[in-house]
Design a protein around this motif. Sequence first.
Motif, PDB file in Angstrom:
ATOM      1  N   PHE A  98      -3.206  33.525  43.188  1.00 24.21           N
ATOM      2  CA  PHE A  98      -2.284  33.193  44.268  1.00 24.21           C
ATOM      3  C   PHE A  98      -0.838  33.491  43.874  1.00 24.21           C
ATOM      4  CE2 PHE A  98       0.685  30.078  46.147  1.00 24.21           C
ATOM      5  CZ  PHE A  98       0.715  30.631  47.425  1.00 24.21           C
ATOM      6  N   ALA A  99      -0.464  33.178  42.629  1.00 27.86           N
ATOM      7  CA  ALA A  99       0.910  33.413  42.191  1.00 27.86           C
ATOM      8  C   ALA A  99       1.289  34.886  42.307  1.00 27.86           C
ATOM      9  CB  ALA A  99       1.096  32.928  40.755  1.00 27.86           C
ATOM     10  N   MET A 100       0.374  35.778  41.967  1.00 25.01           N
ATOM     11  CA  MET A 100       0.662  37.208  42.063  1.00 25.01           C
ATOM     12  C   MET A 100       0.800  37.644  43.526  1.00 25.01           C
ATOM     13  SD  MET A 100       1.014  38.290  39.002  1.00 25.01           S
ATOM     14  CE  MET A 100       0.858  40.072  39.087  1.00 25.01           C
ATOM     15  N   ALA A 101      -0.020  37.083  44.403  1.00 25.30           N
ATOM     16  CA  ALA A 101       0.097  37.405  45.831  1.00 25.30           C
ATOM     17  C   ALA A 101       1.419  36.891  46.386  1.00 25.30           C
ATOM     18  CB  ALA A 101      -1.082  36.812  46.596  1.00 25.30           C
ATOM     19  N   LEU A 102       1.798  35.692  45.985  1.00 24.05           N
ATOM     20  CA  LEU A 102       3.074  35.121  46.425  1.00 24.05           C
ATOM     21  C   LEU A 102       4.236  35.978  45.926  1.00 24.05           C
ATOM     22  CD1 LEU A 102       4.589  32.723  47.756  1.00 24.05           C
ATOM     23  CD2 LEU A 102       4.556  31.621  45.495  1.00 24.05           C
ATOM     24  N   LYS A 103       4.185  36.391  44.679  1.00 23.84           N
ATOM     25  CA  LYS A 103       5.224  37.261  44.124  1.00 23.84           C
ATOM     26  C   LYS A 103       5.340  38.551  44.942  1.00 23.84           C
ATOM     27  CE  LYS A 103       5.490  38.159  39.584  1.00 23.84           C
ATOM     28  NZ  LYS A 103       6.906  38.030  39.098  1.00 23.84           N
ATOM     29  N   ALA A 104       4.213  39.159  45.245  1.00 22.36           N
ATOM     30  CA  ALA A 104       4.236  40.407  46.014  1.00 22.36           C
ATOM     31  C   ALA A 104       4.884  40.198  47.376  1.00 22.36           C
ATOM     32  CB  ALA A 104       2.816  40.950  46.170  1.00 22.36           C
ATOM     33  N   SER A 105       4.612  39.066  48.013  1.00 21.93           N
ATOM     34  CA  SER A 105       5.198  38.800  49.335  1.00 21.93           C
ATOM     35  C   SER A 105       6.701  38.591  49.230  1.00 21.93           C
ATOM     36  CB  SER A 105       4.539  37.576  49.974  1.00 21.93           C
ATOM     37  OG  SER A 105       5.051  36.361  49.461  1.00 21.93           O
TER      38      SER A 105
END
Length: 307
Positions: A167-174
């Motif tokens: 989730f942290a990586m997806a949040l970073k990408a957003s």
Amino acid sequence: MPVRVPKVAVLLAAYNGMQWIEEQLASIQGQLDVDVTIYISIDPSTDGTEAWCAAYAEAHPQIFILPDAGKFGGASRNFFRLIRDVDFAPYDFIALADQDDIWHADKLRRATRAIESRQIDSFSSNVTAFWPDGRTHLLDKAQSQVAWDFLFEAAGPGCTYVFNKIFAMALKASVIADWQKVQEVRLHDWYCYAFARSHGYRWFIDPVPTMEYRQHANNQVGANKGLHSLLARYKTIHDGWWFSQVRMIARLIGQGDDPFVSSWLQLRRGQLIRLSFNAWKCRRRWRDKVFFFFVCWVFAFSGNKSE
């Protein structure tokens, strides 16, 4: 064979924090059964926070100070900077931290174990607010999640948030993809929760408090307790700020075209009145559902509904 402990990156946003930051860092460094690395981003301060943190980091190899990035003007932009700039690759979990709280020693252990055992992506918890005069108050945010609460409130104080790496990586990408737009989001914890829920990530709100949540005159967002807090919340609604944030977050997370969201997104009078009758699926706590109902009516007739 030694048991591998989870590696956790703690993202701490600081600003004029000299009065409390040492106690907070000690509570983070004292976390049980986790391997903690702390990253600190400092909004230019006037009380010596930068120099103190630099000296402290020199003596503590698991603490890193991010390079100066100019004035943020609020915790939200500072946290978005941390999410963007810290490399999450070496870590199993990412946690957010304010500069002035006191974490229970098992805060991260409880969070990481819950994420693993419950097979969830994100964790937050209740907190115990405390004041300089010794008063305390449990802030209960652990009511059952409802269909659309994430568009209208956070999952509790962001300083309790812990994410798994996926989730942290997806949040970073957003955050990177919408960098200019997220600069206008005033509450990073609200955005993180909204992004998670709208993208199918599983979130658990623990009813057990995991930290002491310090209340003082400089809190950007404090405990919603008492008449003063209620009046302050009413002002943000009457002035249009709260609904403008709702609309912005809904669009940022890609919910603007959802039939339910599009039915009120323009915030016209009739749309707000219809939205009021959906209060039961827009806030978690019963009291907030009632407040939401009346807020929709007040704003419907306030005239502050510009794009």
